[in-house]
Design a protein around this motif. Structure first.
Motif, PDB file in Angstrom:
ATOM      1  N   LYS A  60      14.433  -5.492  -7.790  1.00 18.66           N
ATOM      2  CA  LYS A  60      13.079  -5.371  -7.245  1.00 18.66           C
ATOM      3  C   LYS A  60      12.434  -4.027  -7.577  1.00 18.66           C
ATOM      4  O   LYS A  60      11.212  -3.950  -7.794  1.00 18.66           O
ATOM      5  CB  LYS A  60      13.110  -5.594  -5.740  1.00 18.66           C
ATOM      6  N   VAL A  61      13.232  -2.962  -7.612  1.00 20.92           N
ATOM      7  CA  VAL A  61      12.668  -1.659  -7.980  1.00 20.92           C
ATOM      8  C   VAL A  61      12.106  -1.718  -9.399  1.00 20.92           C
ATOM      9  O   VAL A  61      10.986  -1.266  -9.671  1.00 20.92           O
ATOM     10  CB  VAL A  61      13.735  -0.548  -7.869  1.00 20.92           C
ATOM     11  N   PHE A  62      12.869  -2.308 -10.307  1.00 23.25           N
ATOM     12  CA  PHE A  62      12.419  -2.421 -11.695  1.00 23.25           C
ATOM     13  C   PHE A  62      11.194  -3.326 -11.801  1.00 23.25           C
ATOM     14  O   PHE A  62      10.276  -3.055 -12.574  1.00 23.25           O
ATOM     15  CB  PHE A  62      13.550  -2.966 -12.569  1.00 23.25           C
ATOM     16  N   LEU A  63      11.170  -4.399 -11.034  1.00 25.43           N
ATOM     17  CA  LEU A  63      10.027  -5.307 -11.076  1.00 25.43           C
ATOM     18  C   LEU A  63       8.741  -4.613 -10.635  1.00 25.43           C
ATOM     19  O   LEU A  63       7.680  -4.806 -11.242  1.00 25.43           O
ATOM     20  CB  LEU A  63      10.291  -6.533 -10.204  1.00 25.43           C
ATOM     21  N   TYR A  64       8.821  -3.813  -9.572  1.00 27.09           N
ATOM     22  CA  TYR A  64       7.628  -3.083  -9.138  1.00 27.09           C
ATOM     23  C   TYR A  64       7.202  -2.053 -10.180  1.00 27.09           C
ATOM     24  O   TYR A  64       6.010  -1.830 -10.403  1.00 27.09           O
ATOM     25  CB  TYR A  64       7.869  -2.420  -7.779  1.00 27.09           C
ATOM     26  N   PHE A  65       8.177  -1.423 -10.822  1.00 24.16           N
ATOM     27  CA  PHE A  65       7.866  -0.504 -11.917  1.00 24.16           C
ATOM     28  C   PHE A  65       7.161  -1.263 -13.050  1.00 24.16           C
ATOM     29  O   PHE A  65       6.153  -0.803 -13.609  1.00 24.16           O
ATOM     30  CB  PHE A  65       9.142   0.150 -12.442  1.00 24.16           C
ATOM     31  N   LEU A  66       7.679  -2.441 -13.404  1.00 24.21           N
ATOM     32  CA  LEU A  66       7.120  -3.229 -14.496  1.00 24.21           C
ATOM     33  C   LEU A  66       5.693  -3.676 -14.178  1.00 24.21           C
ATOM     34  O   LEU A  66       4.797  -3.617 -15.028  1.00 24.21           O
ATOM     35  CB  LEU A  66       8.010  -4.443 -14.768  1.00 24.21           C
ATOM     36  N   LEU A  67       5.464  -4.102 -12.929  1.00 25.10           N
ATOM     37  CA  LEU A  67       4.121  -4.525 -12.534  1.00 25.10           C
ATOM     38  C   LEU A  67       3.131  -3.356 -12.588  1.00 25.10           C
ATOM     39  O   LEU A  67       2.000  -3.498 -13.059  1.00 25.10           O
ATOM     40  CB  LEU A  67       4.153  -5.129 -11.131  1.00 25.10           C
TER      41      LEU A  67
ATOM     42  N   PHE B 230       4.005   1.228  -7.802  1.00 25.43           N
ATOM     43  CA  PHE B 230       4.929   2.359  -7.916  1.00 25.43           C
ATOM     44  C   PHE B 230       5.363   2.840  -6.525  1.00 25.43           C
ATOM     45  O   PHE B 230       6.526   3.203  -6.321  1.00 25.43           O
ATOM     46  CB  PHE B 230       4.272   3.506  -8.692  1.00 25.43           C
ATOM     47  N   HIS B 231       4.431   2.847  -5.581  1.00 28.25           N
ATOM     48  CA  HIS B 231       4.761   3.309  -4.224  1.00 28.25           C
ATOM     49  C   HIS B 231       5.765   2.363  -3.564  1.00 28.25           C
ATOM     50  O   HIS B 231       6.735   2.819  -2.937  1.00 28.25           O
ATOM     51  CB  HIS B 231       3.483   3.399  -3.391  1.00 28.25           C
ATOM     52  N   LYS B 232       5.556   1.069  -3.701  1.00 24.53           N
ATOM     53  CA  LYS B 232       6.490   0.105  -3.126  1.00 24.53           C
ATOM     54  C   LYS B 232       7.867   0.245  -3.769  1.00 24.53           C
ATOM     55  O   LYS B 232       8.902   0.197  -3.080  1.00 24.53           O
ATOM     56  CB  LYS B 232       5.952  -1.312  -3.320  1.00 24.53           C
ATOM     57  N   GLY B 233       7.895   0.423  -5.083  1.00 25.29           N
ATOM     58  CA  GLY B 233       9.175   0.629  -5.769  1.00 25.29           C
ATOM     59  C   GLY B 233       9.875   1.877  -5.288  1.00 25.29           C
ATOM     60  O   GLY B 233      11.102   1.889  -5.122  1.00 25.29           O
ATOM     61  N   GLN B 234       9.101   2.937  -5.019  1.00 22.29           N
ATOM     62  CA  GLN B 234       9.689   4.177  -4.508  1.00 22.29           C
ATOM     63  C   GLN B 234      10.297   3.973  -3.121  1.00 22.29           C
ATOM     64  O   GLN B 234      11.405   4.447  -2.840  1.00 22.29           O
ATOM     65  CB  GLN B 234       8.622   5.267  -4.467  1.00 22.29           C
ATOM     66  N   LEU B 235       9.587   3.254  -2.258  1.00 17.27           N
ATOM     67  CA  LEU B 235      10.106   2.990  -0.914  1.00 17.27           C
ATOM     68  C   LEU B 235      11.397   2.180  -0.967  1.00 17.27           C
ATOM     69  O   LEU B 235      12.362   2.486  -0.248  1.00 17.27           O
ATOM     70  CB  LEU B 235       9.055   2.242  -0.085  1.00 17.27           C
TER      71      LEU B 235
END
Length: 431
Positions: free
Chosen positions: A224-231, A395-400
């Motif tokens: 999920k972290v990578f997916l949020y980065f990709l989005l 990016f913020h969601k991925g960071q959290l």
């Protein structure tokens, strides 16, 4: 993270020789010597109509985007060096083809192959850099790589113009590019023989060979972290695309000299600012740097679309370029941090899907100019600024998620001991 052998990293520069950027500089010089002028060459020398030229150039991006994951996955399965050597060698032959091709279908095929081999090579090369570099040095190494890319981007076009690319004769520039790629392939063979190959499948984790292509896709896209980065990166790549597309039309239609100057400012700013910015952002997390980067992208775009005075345009381009540096350099660093070692190539390959945003945004920018008109710069670039800002929440969601994962994770000897979804998700943050 397993320690990297000393003999792979202890050189007089502190980096593994692969990370010195010599090969990157060579390949990008060869690339920028010819490919940026390909559209001009096809029109002037071969008399191909603009619509067909556009399709020929577009097929390279389309094929490259969808082959990127395959290139990274192949390097995980067979090793970085074999994939890099063979793709670079065959990629050089594509330039030989460009020199002797004389019909549109041949150029369609060659353009597709150019995108294919570029995006087989690139993820493997970026994964190898992450393999042979300690986590502390990774930001510096990817900064060096980006510096080499832009240095090649500055020198390559000058050589291409000097050799007459786009004129009546094109054999020499394309053949010189092919020769450069051949030399790079030989350099890689030398590296593979001199230095022990860093292969993810030699680590004490689940081997890449034991995973099918379908399982690799499942592992990568369940992170999920990578997916949020990709989005988020979809919007970042889209913002960058406006430099060569929307801005070139908006500013270049009546101020060609100003656009040419801004392009030089972009290149010079990358060379001058990337190290100071890199050192500054070392104090913060990668996701924080990406959030700052997407905001700078948006602000720079808005300034470029609303400013009339050349000083304000230059300042806006410096802001835009700062966003470019943070998003693209730190983006590679982040992938190296979150990807499991044995699937690092697949992660770098999958990141290429973000360039779907590049083609979509280029189309959107053109549509806005066509429908709203060149007199509506503030409105057009206000919309583009908001789209660049749209990367921020992802990016913020991925960071959290990454912070929560780091806080919850228990130390484990083997983070991939099972293939259930929870283990796969946890493994994605193990470097």
């Amino acid at each position: 993270m397993n320690a990297i052998p000393k003999r792979l990293t202890q050189t007089w520069t502190g980096f593994h020789p692969v990370a010195w950027g010599v090969g990157t500089f060579l390949s990008r010089t060869g690339y920028f010597m010819t490919i940026p002028f390909l559209g001009i060459y096809l029109g002037k020398v071969h008399g191909i109509d603009p619509a067909t030229i556009g399709a020929i150039l577009a097929v390279s991006l389309f094929v490259g985007t969808w082959s990127s994951f395959a290139g990274g996955a192949l390097s995980d399965r067979f090793g970085r060096y074999p994939v890099m050597i063979w793709s670079m060698a065959v990629w050089g032959l594509v330039y030989v083809g460009f020199a002797f091709a004389d019909s549109p279908w041949q150029f369609f095929l060659l353009s597709a192959l150019n995108g294919l081999f570029r995006n087989i090579f690139e993820p493997a090369a970026r994964a190898l850099l992450a393999d042979v570099t300690s986590e502390k040095q990774r930001a510096d190494v990817f900064n060096a790589r980006y510096f080499a890319i832009n240095l090649g981007g500055a020198i390559g076009p000058l050589i291409g113009l000097k050799l007459g690319i786009g004129g009546t004769s094109s054999l020499l520039p394309f053949l010189l590019s092919a020769t450069i790629y051949g030399l790079y392939a030989l350099l890689l063979i030398g590296f593979s023989m001199k230095f022990k190959q860093t292969r993810a499948d030699s680590r004490p984790h689940i081997k890449a060979e034991s995973l099918s292509a379908r399982q690799m896709v499942k592992v990568v896209f369940s992170d999920k972290v990578f997916l949020y980065f990709l989005l988020g990166n979809l919007f970042v790549a889209g913002a960058y695309s406006h430099l060569d597309t929307t801005l070139s039309q908006y500013i270049g239609h009546d101020r060609v000299d100003a656009y040419s100057l801004l392009f030089v400012v972009n290149t010079v700013s990358v060379l001058l600012l990337q190290y100071p910015l890199g050192r500054l952002m070392k104090r913060y997390s990668s996701m924080t740097a990406l959030k700052v980067g997407c905001l700078l992208f948006g602000l720079g775009l808005f300034g470029l679309g609303t400013s009339e005075h050349i000083i304000l345009l230059i300042l806006s381009m410096i802001i835009f370029t700062s966003g470019e540096i943070l998003c693209f350099v730190i983006g590679d660093v982040l992938i190296g941090e979150i990807a499991p070692e044995h699937l690092r190539g697949a992660y770098f390959g999958a990141s290429g899907l973000a360039f779907i945003g590049q083609s979509a945004s280029a189309w959107l920018g053109g549509m806005l100019l066509k429908s709203l008109g060149f007199s509506q710069g503030p409105l057009i670039f206000g919309i583009l600024m908001v789209l660049a800002f749209a990367a921020f929440p992802f990016f913020h969601k991925g960071q959290l998620l990454r912070n929560r994962r780091a806080g919850d994770r228990e130390p484990a000897a083997n983070p991939l001991k099972s293939m259930d979804s929870d283990a796969l998700e946890n493994s994605s943050s193990t470097c």
